[in-house]
Design a protein around this motif. Structure first.
Motif, PDB file in Angstrom:
ATOM      1  N   SER A  43       0.832  -1.211   0.000  1.00  0.00           N
ATOM      2  CA  SER A  43       0.000   0.000   0.000  1.00  0.00           C
ATOM      3  C   SER A  43       0.866   1.262   0.000  1.00  0.00           C
ATOM      4  O   SER A  43       0.500   2.269  -0.577  1.00  0.00           O
ATOM      5  N   ARG A  44       2.019   1.199   0.630  1.00  0.00           N
ATOM      6  CA  ARG A  44       2.897   2.373   0.690  1.00  0.00           C
ATOM      7  C   ARG A  44       3.673   2.560  -0.624  1.00  0.00           C
ATOM      8  O   ARG A  44       3.752   3.662  -1.162  1.00  0.00           O
ATOM      9  N   TYR A  45       4.263   1.458  -1.120  1.00  0.00           N
ATOM     10  CA  TYR A  45       5.188   1.590  -2.257  1.00  0.00           C
ATOM     11  C   TYR A  45       4.566   1.187  -3.596  1.00  0.00           C
ATOM     12  O   TYR A  45       5.185   1.362  -4.637  1.00  0.00           O
TER      13      TYR A  45
ATOM     14  N   ALA B 151       3.786  13.556  -0.477  1.00  0.00           N
ATOM     15  CA  ALA B 151       3.690  13.084   0.906  1.00  0.00           C
ATOM     16  C   ALA B 151       3.437  11.588   0.909  1.00  0.00           C
ATOM     17  O   ALA B 151       2.722  11.066   0.042  1.00  0.00           O
ATOM     18  N   ALA B 152       4.042  10.873   1.857  1.00  0.00           N
ATOM     19  CA  ALA B 152       3.803   9.434   1.981  1.00  0.00           C
ATOM     20  C   ALA B 152       3.840   9.047   3.454  1.00  0.00           C
ATOM     21  O   ALA B 152       4.572   9.651   4.243  1.00  0.00           O
ATOM     22  N   LEU B 153       3.055   8.026   3.795  1.00  0.00           N
ATOM     23  CA  LEU B 153       2.946   7.578   5.186  1.00  0.00           C
ATOM     24  C   LEU B 153       3.098   6.069   5.273  1.00  0.00           C
ATOM     25  O   LEU B 153       2.663   5.346   4.372  1.00  0.00           O
ATOM     26  N   LEU B 154       3.677   5.609   6.359  1.00  0.00           N
ATOM     27  CA  LEU B 154       3.732   4.166   6.634  1.00  0.00           C
ATOM     28  C   LEU B 154       3.632   3.964   8.145  1.00  0.00           C
ATOM     29  O   LEU B 154       4.478   4.444   8.901  1.00  0.00           O
ATOM     30  N   VAL B 155       2.571   3.273   8.553  1.00  0.00           N
ATOM     31  CA  VAL B 155       2.357   2.971   9.972  1.00  0.00           C
ATOM     32  C   VAL B 155       2.453   1.456  10.114  1.00  0.00           C
ATOM     33  O   VAL B 155       1.774   0.730   9.368  1.00  0.00           O
ATOM     34  N   GLU B 156       3.271   0.962  11.034  1.00  0.00           N
ATOM     35  CA  GLU B 156       3.397  -0.496  11.120  1.00  0.00           C
ATOM     36  C   GLU B 156       2.083  -1.106  11.600  1.00  0.00           C
ATOM     37  O   GLU B 156       1.306  -0.476  12.330  1.00  0.00           O
TER      38      GLU B 156
ATOM     39  N   ARG C 251       0.634  -3.127  13.700  1.00  0.00           N
ATOM     40  CA  ARG C 251      -0.024  -3.177  15.012  1.00  0.00           C
ATOM     41  C   ARG C 251      -0.362  -1.799  15.568  1.00  0.00           C
ATOM     42  O   ARG C 251      -1.079  -1.683  16.554  1.00  0.00           O
ATOM     43  N   TRP C 252       0.109  -0.730  14.906  1.00  0.00           N
ATOM     44  CA  TRP C 252      -0.226   0.629  15.333  1.00  0.00           C
ATOM     45  C   TRP C 252      -1.276   1.279  14.429  1.00  0.00           C
ATOM     46  O   TRP C 252      -1.663   2.430  14.643  1.00  0.00           O
ATOM     47  N   GLN C 253      -1.733   0.570  13.418  1.00  0.00           N
ATOM     48  CA  GLN C 253      -2.709   1.167  12.498  1.00  0.00           C
ATOM     49  C   GLN C 253      -4.088   1.302  13.165  1.00  0.00           C
ATOM     50  O   GLN C 253      -4.415   0.549  14.079  1.00  0.00           O
ATOM     51  N   GLY C 254      -4.871   2.280  12.697  1.00  0.00           N
ATOM     52  CA  GLY C 254      -6.214   2.480  13.230  1.00  0.00           C
ATOM     53  C   GLY C 254      -6.229   3.097  14.611  1.00  0.00           C
ATOM     54  O   GLY C 254      -7.235   3.036  15.319  1.00  0.00           O
ATOM     55  N   ARG C 255      -5.090   3.716  15.026  1.00  0.00           N
ATOM     56  CA  ARG C 255      -5.021   4.335  16.357  1.00  0.00           C
ATOM     57  C   ARG C 255      -4.678   5.822  16.268  1.00  0.00           C
ATOM     58  O   ARG C 255      -4.215   6.414  17.226  1.00  0.00           O
ATOM     59  N   GLY C 256      -4.880   6.397  15.083  1.00  0.00           N
ATOM     60  CA  GLY C 256      -4.704   7.843  14.948  1.00  0.00           C
ATOM     61  C   GLY C 256      -3.296   8.296  14.601  1.00  0.00           C
ATOM     62  O   GLY C 256      -3.042   9.493  14.471  1.00  0.00           O
ATOM     63  N   VAL C 257      -2.366   7.358  14.450  1.00  0.00           N
ATOM     64  CA  VAL C 257      -0.971   7.750  14.192  1.00  0.00           C
ATOM     65  C   VAL C 257      -0.828   8.381  12.807  1.00  0.00           C
ATOM     66  O   VAL C 257      -0.198   9.441  12.644  1.00  0.00           O
ATOM     67  N   GLY C 258      -1.443   7.749  11.785  1.00  0.00           N
ATOM     68  CA  GLY C 258      -1.348   8.284  10.423  1.00  0.00           C
ATOM     69  C   GLY C 258      -1.959   9.677  10.329  1.00  0.00           C
ATOM     70  O   GLY C 258      -1.397  10.577   9.692  1.00  0.00           O
ATOM     71  N   THR C 259      -3.090   9.885  10.990  1.00  0.00           N
ATOM     72  CA  THR C 259      -3.746  11.195  10.980  1.00  0.00           C
ATOM     73  C   THR C 259      -2.817  12.253  11.553  1.00  0.00           C
ATOM     74  O   THR C 259      -2.645  13.336  10.990  1.00  0.00           O
TER      75      THR C 259
ATOM     76  N   THR D 176      -8.140   6.895   2.747  1.00  0.00           N
ATOM     77  CA  THR D 176      -9.281   7.672   2.262  1.00  0.00           C
ATOM     78  C   THR D 176     -10.022   8.292   3.442  1.00  0.00           C
ATOM     79  O   THR D 176     -10.415   9.465   3.399  1.00  0.00           O
ATOM     80  N   ALA D 177     -10.188   7.511   4.524  1.00  0.00           N
ATOM     81  CA  ALA D 177     -10.892   8.036   5.710  1.00  0.00           C
ATOM     82  C   ALA D 177     -10.131   9.221   6.298  1.00  0.00           C
ATOM     83  O   ALA D 177     -10.721  10.237   6.666  1.00  0.00           O
ATOM     84  N   ILE D 178      -8.806   9.103   6.355  1.00  0.00           N
ATOM     85  CA  ILE D 178      -7.995  10.204   6.903  1.00  0.00           C
ATOM     86  C   ILE D 178      -8.169  11.456   6.050  1.00  0.00           C
ATOM     87  O   ILE D 178      -8.400  12.546   6.556  1.00  0.00           O
TER      88      ILE D 178
END
Ligand SMILES: CC(C)(COP(=O)(O)OP(=O)(O)OC[C@H]1O[C@@H](n2cnc3c(N)ncnc32)[C@H](O)[C@@H]1OP(=O)(O)O)[C@@H](O)C(=O)NCCC(=O)NCCS
Length: 174
Positions: free
Chosen positions: A32-34, A81-86, A88-96, A126-128
Motif C-alpha cells: 500500500s505504501r510503495y 507526501a507518503a505515510l507508513l504505519v506499522e 499493530r499501530w494502524q487504526g489508532r490515529g498515528v497516520g492522521t 481515504t478516511a484520513i
C-alpha cells in the motif's frame, strides 16, 4: 494519537530503526505504501532518507522504537507526501497525526502543492483524507489515484496562530 507516541524528525542516522520498522510491516502494508513489492528495506531507505530537501518524520513509542514514518519528497514547487504505519499501530490515529504534522512542514517549506498516491480502495487513507480540513483534488489514472492540494488550502486548515509561527520558522524545520 496515543499519548505514548512522540513525533520527531529523522534522517540518514536513523536508518537501522527505520529498516527494523519496515521489517515489522506486513507485505500488504508495504504494498500500500510503495505500490509494488519492495526488496530489502536497507537497499532503498538510505537513498530515501538522504534525499536532498526531503522531510522525514517518525512516531516513536515509549522505548524510542520507530512505529511509523511520514515523508515529504520535493519535486521543484511540488512535494509528495507518503505515510507508513506499522500494522499493530494502524487504526489508532498515528497516520492522521503524522499527516497533520507533514502539512505544517509543507507550509514551512514553501511548496505550492502537495500530492500523494493512493491505491484505489485504500480505506484507511481515504478516511484520513476525508477528515482533513483541506480541499483535495483527485486524479484517477486507472491504476492509482493521485490526490493533491494547494499549499494555500493546507494553510487554511491550520489555525492562524500556528500558521504565523510556521512561516517564521520557514526553512528551519528539520
Ligand atoms: C494508511 C495509513 C497511513 C493510515 O494510518 P493509521 O494510523 O492506520 O490511520 P488512523 O488511525 O489515523 O486513521 C484511520 C482511519 O481509518 C479508519 N479505519 C480504520 N480501519 C478501517 C477499515 N478497515 N476500513 C475503513 N476505515 C478504517 C479509522 O476509523 C480512522 O478513521 P476515524 O478516525 O474517522 O475513525 C496506515 O494504515 C498505513 O501505513 N497503511 C499502509 C501504507 C499506506 O497505505 N500508506 C498511504 C499511502 S502513501
Amino acid at each position: 494519537m496515543s499519548r505514548e507516541l512522540r513525533i520527531s524528525p529523522i534522517g540518514p542516522g536513523d536508518l537501522a530503526p527505520t529498516v527494523a520498522m519496515h521489517n515489522r510491516c506486513s507485505a500488504q502494508t508495504l504494498w500500500s505504501r510503495y505500490h509494488r513489492a519492495m526488496g530489502a528495506p536497507q537497499t532503498y531507505l538510505p537513498t530515501l532518507l538522504a534525499s536532498a530537501g526531503s522531510v522525514h518524520l517518525a512516531a516513536r513509542d515509549t522505548d524510542g522504537r520507530i512505529v511509523a514514518v511520514g515523508h515529504l519528497m520535493p519535486d521543484r514547487s511540488a512535494v509528495e507526501a507518503a505515510l507508513l504505519v506499522e500494522d499493530r499501530w494502524q487504526g489508532r490515529g498515528v497516520g492522521t497525526c503524522l499527516l497533520r504534522r507533514l502539512g505544517h512542514h509543507v507550509l514551512a517549506g514553501g511548496w505550492e502543492t502537495v500530492h500523494g498516491l493512493l491505491i484505489p480502495g485504500e480505506t484507511r487513507m481515504t478516511a484520513i483524507l476525508r477528515r482533513m480540513p483541506v480541499t483535495l483534488q483527485c486524479v484517477d489514472d486507472g491504476g492509482a489515484i493521485t490526490t493533491w492540494a494547494h499549499a494555500s488550502d493546507v494553510a487554511a486548515g491550520i489555525p492562524a496562530r500556528e500558521r504565523l509561527r510556521l512561516r517564521r520558522r520557514r526553512g528551519t524545520l528539520c
